[in-house]
Design an enzyme around this catalytic site. Sequence first.
Site, PDB file in Angstrom:
ATOM      1  N   ASN A   1      -0.149 -10.009 -11.352  1.00 18.66           N
ATOM      2  CA  ASN A   1       0.978 -10.481 -12.161  1.00 18.66           C
ATOM      3  C   ASN A   1       0.686 -11.925 -12.561  1.00 18.66           C
ATOM      4  O   ASN A   1      -0.390 -12.463 -12.270  1.00 18.66           O
ATOM      5  CB  ASN A   1       2.310 -10.305 -11.422  1.00 18.66           C
ATOM      6  CG  ASN A   1       2.388 -11.145 -10.153  1.00 18.66           C
ATOM      7  OD1 ASN A   1       1.639 -12.105  -9.977  1.00 18.66           O
ATOM      8  ND2 ASN A   1       3.307 -10.792  -9.277  1.00 18.66           N
TER       9      ASN A   1
ATOM     10  N   SER B   1      13.204   2.714  -4.962  1.00 20.46           N
ATOM     11  CA  SER B   1      13.408   2.449  -6.399  1.00 20.46           C
ATOM     12  C   SER B   1      12.446   3.229  -7.294  1.00 20.46           C
ATOM     13  O   SER B   1      12.537   3.128  -8.515  1.00 20.46           O
ATOM     14  CB  SER B   1      13.211   0.952  -6.663  1.00 20.46           C
ATOM     15  OG  SER B   1      11.845   0.590  -6.523  1.00 20.46           O
TER      16      SER B   1
ATOM     17  N   GLY C   1      15.497  -2.069  -3.870  1.00 19.42           N
ATOM     18  CA  GLY C   1      14.560  -1.714  -2.808  1.00 19.42           C
ATOM     19  C   GLY C   1      13.172  -1.382  -3.319  1.00 19.42           C
ATOM     20  O   GLY C   1      12.917  -1.351  -4.518  1.00 19.42           O
TER      21      GLY C   1
ATOM     22  N   GLY D   1       0.825  -1.209   0.000  1.00 17.71           N
ATOM     23  CA  GLY D   1       0.000   0.000   0.000  1.00 17.71           C
ATOM     24  C   GLY D   1       0.857   1.256   0.000  1.00 17.71           C
ATOM     25  O   GLY D   1       0.705   2.135  -0.861  1.00 17.71           O
TER      26      GLY D   1
ATOM     27  N   LEU E   1       3.000  -8.800 -17.240  1.00 19.89           N
ATOM     28  CA  LEU E   1       3.914  -9.852 -17.707  1.00 19.89           C
ATOM     29  C   LEU E   1       5.368  -9.404 -17.611  1.00 19.89           C
ATOM     30  O   LEU E   1       6.211  -9.879 -18.376  1.00 19.89           O
ATOM     31  CB  LEU E   1       3.574 -10.221 -19.158  1.00 19.89           C
ATOM     32  CG  LEU E   1       2.160 -10.777 -19.404  1.00 19.89           C
ATOM     33  CD1 LEU E   1       1.856 -10.822 -20.896  1.00 19.89           C
ATOM     34  CD2 LEU E   1       2.020 -12.156 -18.787  1.00 19.89           C
ATOM     35  N   GLY E   2       5.672  -8.484 -16.723  1.00 15.21           N
ATOM     36  CA  GLY E   2       7.059  -8.025 -16.561  1.00 15.21           C
ATOM     37  C   GLY E   2       7.574  -7.395 -17.843  1.00 15.21           C
ATOM     38  O   GLY E   2       6.885  -6.557 -18.450  1.00 15.21           O
TER      39      GLY E   2
ATOM     40  N   THR F   1      11.579  -6.079  -6.665  1.00 11.99           N
ATOM     41  CA  THR F   1      10.688  -5.736  -5.546  1.00 11.99           C
ATOM     42  C   THR F   1       9.934  -4.432  -5.848  1.00 11.99           C
ATOM     43  O   THR F   1      10.557  -3.437  -6.231  1.00 11.99           O
ATOM     44  CB  THR F   1      11.497  -5.548  -4.239  1.00 11.99           C
ATOM     45  OG1 THR F   1      12.283  -6.709  -4.018  1.00 11.99           O
ATOM     46  CG2 THR F   1      10.587  -5.309  -3.047  1.00 11.99           C
ATOM     47  N   ALA F   2       8.631  -4.466  -5.663  1.00 16.83           N
ATOM     48  CA  ALA F   2       7.765  -3.294  -5.810  1.00 16.83           C
ATOM     49  C   ALA F   2       7.585  -2.833  -7.258  1.00 16.83           C
ATOM     50  O   ALA F   2       7.050  -1.749  -7.498  1.00 16.83           O
ATOM     51  CB  ALA F   2       8.242  -2.120  -4.946  1.00 16.83           C
ATOM     52  N   ALA F   3       7.973  -3.670  -8.219  1.00 15.45           N
ATOM     53  CA  ALA F   3       7.712  -3.302  -9.624  1.00 15.45           C
ATOM     54  C   ALA F   3       6.201  -3.194  -9.841  1.00 15.45           C
ATOM     55  O   ALA F   3       5.721  -2.269 -10.503  1.00 15.45           O
ATOM     56  CB  ALA F   3       8.317  -4.341 -10.557  1.00 15.45           C
ATOM     57  N   GLY F   4       5.460  -4.136  -9.257  1.00 13.98           N
ATOM     58  CA  GLY F   4       3.997  -4.105  -9.410  1.00 13.98           C
ATOM     59  C   GLY F   4       3.384  -2.894  -8.725  1.00 13.98           C
ATOM     60  O   GLY F   4       2.427  -2.308  -9.226  1.00 13.98           O
ATOM     61  N   ASP F   5       3.938  -2.510  -7.595  1.00  9.84           N
ATOM     62  CA  ASP F   5       3.416  -1.329  -6.884  1.00  9.84           C
ATOM     63  C   ASP F   5       3.710  -0.059  -7.698  1.00  9.84           C
ATOM     64  O   ASP F   5       2.885   0.856  -7.756  1.00  9.84           O
ATOM     65  CB  ASP F   5       4.065  -1.214  -5.502  1.00  9.84           C
ATOM     66  CG  ASP F   5       3.866  -2.488  -4.686  1.00  9.84           C
ATOM     67  OD1 ASP F   5       2.838  -3.146  -4.859  1.00  9.84           O
ATOM     68  OD2 ASP F   5       4.761  -2.811  -3.883  1.00  9.84           O
TER      69      ASP F   5
HETATM   70  O1  RIB Z   1       5.422  -5.406  -3.366  1.00 12.69           O
HETATM   71  C1  RIB Z   1       6.582  -5.302  -2.605  1.00 12.69           C
HETATM   72  C2  RIB Z   1       6.252  -5.227  -1.158  1.00 12.69           C
HETATM   73  O2  RIB Z   1       5.671  -6.430  -0.758  1.00 12.69           O
HETATM   74  C3  RIB Z   1       7.430  -5.043  -0.238  1.00 12.69           C
HETATM   75  O3  RIB Z   1       7.777  -3.690  -0.048  1.00 12.69           O
HETATM   76  C4  RIB Z   1       7.002  -5.760   1.016  1.00 12.69           C
HETATM   77  O4  RIB Z   1       6.821  -4.929   2.102  1.00 12.69           O
HETATM   78  C5  RIB Z   1       5.731  -6.506   0.640  1.00 12.69           C
HETATM   79  O5  RIB Z   1       4.607  -5.877   1.108  1.00 12.69           O
END
Ligand code: RIB
Length: 305
Positions: free
Chosen positions: A185, A292, A288, A42, A222-223, A249-253
């Site tokens: 994903n 990132s 990170g 979030g 699909l990355g 990490t967090a590419a989807g976010d």
């Molecule tokens: O989507 C990445 C996140 O998933 C990380 O930052 C971690 O905290 C988890 O919630």
Amino acid sequence: MGPEIVVLGSLNMDLVVRTRHRPAPAETVIGTDFQIIPGGKGANQAVAAARLGGKAAMVGRVGNDIFGRSLLQSLERAGVDTSHVTSVDGVATGTALIVVDEAGENSIVVVPGANGRCSVEDVRAAEDLIRSAKILMVQLEIPLATVQFALEFAKENGVTVILDPAPAQPLPSAILEHVDIITPNETEASALTNREVTDARTARLAATDFLQRGVRRAVVKLGPKGAVFAEGNCVEQVAGFAVDAVDTTAAGDSFAGGLAVALIEGYPMREAIRFANAVGALSVTRFGAQTSMPVREEVEGFLRG
Ligand code: RIB
């Protein structure tokens, strides 16, 4: 004008180690470094949107501890409204234990902590905020009852709902029917549709399944291969960007934040997905979660080539 994007969801402190490869069962591996980085799906989405110029607010819970205070600071530095993030006593801030390998792939274990206390009352307290927003973004690191209540409230009030179904868990139709845009994903799409989603062909089938279950628009990520988008009778693929992956990490976010900002600015869906693909790709080139996420100028420069 108040926040146009409200993110309801998790805030985690990420405890991250880098290793050559991620450990197999019963294997011990040596890591190369350890970092503590603000994260949580979030909070990451809120930071991603704010860095891109979106007016974003966060609704969620942290513990009354050093990680919680640090996560609030990270949101505030990015310009996110934190007036609806509650610090609670007697429970720790959420944490995520993350192992990142040489290929930039990760494994994550989340300990929800205070995120598990994010309740219907938190959504009620944020009703005015949500009602006056254009988009509500939600993920699945808080209790499902809270998610469902927020989705129903958003729909009653004409607020567009983007659900990132991560981490995947079975979703009742009472949730899916309130979703305007779902953004799984491949792994999440597989879990939610009982299909193996590995490429554009299978992503198309999964995207169509989501529509049949009541979702208005489905975007299967699909990355580097981009994303497959389905709405009504139209299903199409939007190309992605190949980058040297440092950490996914967090590419989807990042993608979610990009999508929300682009839609608020009136981009047609296809262009919004292209913009979001670029935001996700840039985030993969850096280490990170919140560390990132690109700012707007970087994304525009990247898209210009
Ligand atoms: O989507 C990445 C996140 O998933 C990380 O930052 C971690 O905290 C988890 O919630």
